[in-house]
Design a protein around this motif. Structure first.
Motif, PDB file in Angstrom:
ATOM      1  N   MET A   1       0.843  -1.194   0.000  1.00  0.00           N
ATOM      2  CA  MET A   1       0.000   0.000   0.000  1.00  0.00           C
ATOM      3  C   MET A   1       0.876   1.241   0.000  1.00  0.00           C
ATOM      4  O   MET A   1       1.872   1.296   0.717  1.00  0.00           O
ATOM      5  CB  MET A   1      -0.931   0.019   1.216  1.00  0.00           C
ATOM      6  N   ASN A   2       0.509   2.229  -0.808  1.00  0.00           N
ATOM      7  CA  ASN A   2       1.259   3.471  -0.879  1.00  0.00           C
ATOM      8  C   ASN A   2       0.616   4.501   0.043  1.00  0.00           C
ATOM      9  O   ASN A   2      -0.549   4.879  -0.140  1.00  0.00           O
ATOM     10  CB  ASN A   2       1.270   3.972  -2.327  1.00  0.00           C
ATOM     11  N   THR A   3       1.357   4.957   1.030  1.00  0.00           N
ATOM     12  CA  THR A   3       0.790   5.850   2.051  1.00  0.00           C
ATOM     13  C   THR A   3       0.397   7.212   1.470  1.00  0.00           C
ATOM     14  O   THR A   3      -0.582   7.816   1.911  1.00  0.00           O
ATOM     15  CB  THR A   3       1.784   6.050   3.205  1.00  0.00           C
ATOM     16  N   THR A   4       1.155   7.688   0.481  1.00  0.00           N
ATOM     17  CA  THR A   4       0.819   8.979  -0.121  1.00  0.00           C
ATOM     18  C   THR A   4      -0.502   8.906  -0.866  1.00  0.00           C
ATOM     19  O   THR A   4      -1.363   9.793  -0.729  1.00  0.00           O
ATOM     20  CB  THR A   4       1.938   9.425  -1.089  1.00  0.00           C
ATOM     21  N   VAL A   5      -0.673   7.849  -1.646  1.00  0.00           N
ATOM     22  CA  VAL A   5      -1.933   7.661  -2.369  1.00  0.00           C
ATOM     23  C   VAL A   5      -3.090   7.489  -1.382  1.00  0.00           C
ATOM     24  O   VAL A   5      -4.176   8.040  -1.575  1.00  0.00           O
ATOM     25  CB  VAL A   5      -1.838   6.431  -3.306  1.00  0.00           C
ATOM     26  N   ALA A   6      -2.845   6.747  -0.309  1.00  0.00           N
ATOM     27  CA  ALA A   6      -3.889   6.536   0.694  1.00  0.00           C
ATOM     28  C   ALA A   6      -4.298   7.854   1.341  1.00  0.00           C
ATOM     29  O   ALA A   6      -5.488   8.128   1.540  1.00  0.00           O
ATOM     30  CB  ALA A   6      -3.406   5.553   1.759  1.00  0.00           C
ATOM     31  N   ARG A   7      -3.321   8.680   1.668  1.00  0.00           N
ATOM     32  CA  ARG A   7      -3.620   9.963   2.314  1.00  0.00           C
ATOM     33  C   ARG A   7      -4.405  10.892   1.382  1.00  0.00           C
ATOM     34  O   ARG A   7      -5.379  11.513   1.789  1.00  0.00           O
ATOM     35  CB  ARG A   7      -2.320  10.635   2.754  1.00  0.00           C
ATOM     36  N   LEU A   8      -3.976  10.973   0.138  1.00  0.00           N
ATOM     37  CA  LEU A   8      -4.673  11.821  -0.824  1.00  0.00           C
ATOM     38  C   LEU A   8      -6.079  11.309  -1.113  1.00  0.00           C
ATOM     39  O   LEU A   8      -7.020  12.093  -1.275  1.00  0.00           O
ATOM     40  CB  LEU A   8      -3.866  11.905  -2.126  1.00  0.00           C
ATOM     41  N   THR A   9      -6.229   9.985  -1.155  1.00  0.00           N
ATOM     42  CA  THR A   9      -7.542   9.389  -1.407  1.00  0.00           C
ATOM     43  C   THR A   9      -8.495   9.681  -0.258  1.00  0.00           C
ATOM     44  O   THR A   9      -9.649  10.068  -0.462  1.00  0.00           O
ATOM     45  CB  THR A   9      -7.419   7.866  -1.605  1.00  0.00           C
ATOM     46  N   ALA A  10      -8.015   9.513   0.964  1.00  0.00           N
ATOM     47  CA  ALA A  10      -8.849   9.783   2.133  1.00  0.00           C
ATOM     48  C   ALA A  10      -9.227  11.258   2.212  1.00  0.00           C
ATOM     49  O   ALA A  10     -10.359  11.611   2.555  1.00  0.00           O
ATOM     50  CB  ALA A  10      -8.115   9.353   3.400  1.00  0.00           C
TER      51      ALA A  10
END
Length: 238
Positions: free
Chosen positions: A1-10
């Motif tokens: 899982m990519n944390t940057t993508v997760a943060r932007l998605t959330a």
């Protein structure tokens, strides 16, 4: 899982007006549970009716639809997905990261309120609240994967998702016996029945079948979404 993508998605998911819609149904479920708890009606029947119909039948699929399509469909529609696709990230990692955010959000906004509503209505007796909570967890994950896939393959993901959730599951799935085998709601009920001890949960789909179908939908939808996303060019065309 990519944390940057997760943060932007959330941030994109909860930073918009849809968060008000996402909170509306769980708040309504909890409010009804509090009111119903103080009524003279049988609490066990209330628990099954509210948790089986309103929670598993409405809250979980609608939340899964809004969240599952919201984590990726909007980006595809407005073209902002090209900035993400331009990054040196495998498409499957983008999909699984967004799916993780979708599942976590659906659990937080649907499965947790379902469990809490069960505790309000019936307490911890007979593992009824726990059973519906587990069913909501399983169904929520499957809904999130399915609706994320719809968000990738069609620009009418919300309409297609509503058709599945409201027409197929709520209408056909509840009244046509053969169709229940292909209903995520019924698969969730199978897990509820397995966990709850009161013996009154009705689940037309056997537990092994439900587990296999949940796994197939979750893994299959994720894999297909990864393949379809890999077919998108930076111009947004396949």
């Amino acid at each position: 899982m990519n944390t940057t993508v997760a943060r932007l998605t959330a941030r994109g998911l909860f930073g918009r007006r849809r968060v008000l819609i996402l909170l509306a149904v769980p708040v309504l479920l909890l409010a009804i549970s509090v009111v119903a708890r103080n009524s003279d009606l049988d609490r066990l029947d209330l628990a099954h009716n509210l948790l089986g119909n309103l929670a598993l039948g409405t809250l979980v699929p609608i939340t899964g639809l809004i969240v599952g399509t919201g984590v990726i469909a909007t980006e595809i529609e407005d073209g902002s997905i090209v900035y993400l696709l331009a990054k040196p990230l495998p498409r499957w990692k983008i999909v699984t990261t967004k799916l993780a955010v979708a599942i976590g959000s659906t659990w937080l906004l649907a499965a947790v309120p379902t469990f809490v509503a069960g505790l309000v209505l019936y307490g911890g007796g007979d593992r009824v609240a726990l059973g519906y909570g587990v069913g909501a967890l399983a169904a929520g994950a499957a809904y999130s994967a399915l609706f994320l896939l719809l968000g990738v393959v069609t620009r009418h993901a919300v309409i297609a998702g509503l058709a599945y959730a409201l027409i197929w599951e709520s209408l056909i799935g509840n009244y046509v016996e053969g169709a229940r085998t292909f209903s995520i709601q019924q698969w969730g009920l199978s897990l509820t029945k397995a966990v709850a001890a009161d013996g009154t949960v009705i689940a037309p789909v056997g537990l092994p079948t439900a587990i296999w179908l949940l796994a197939i939908v979750g893994i299959g939808a994720t894999a297909l979404a990864s393949v379809k996303l890999a077919g998108l060019t930076l111009g947004g065309e396949e």
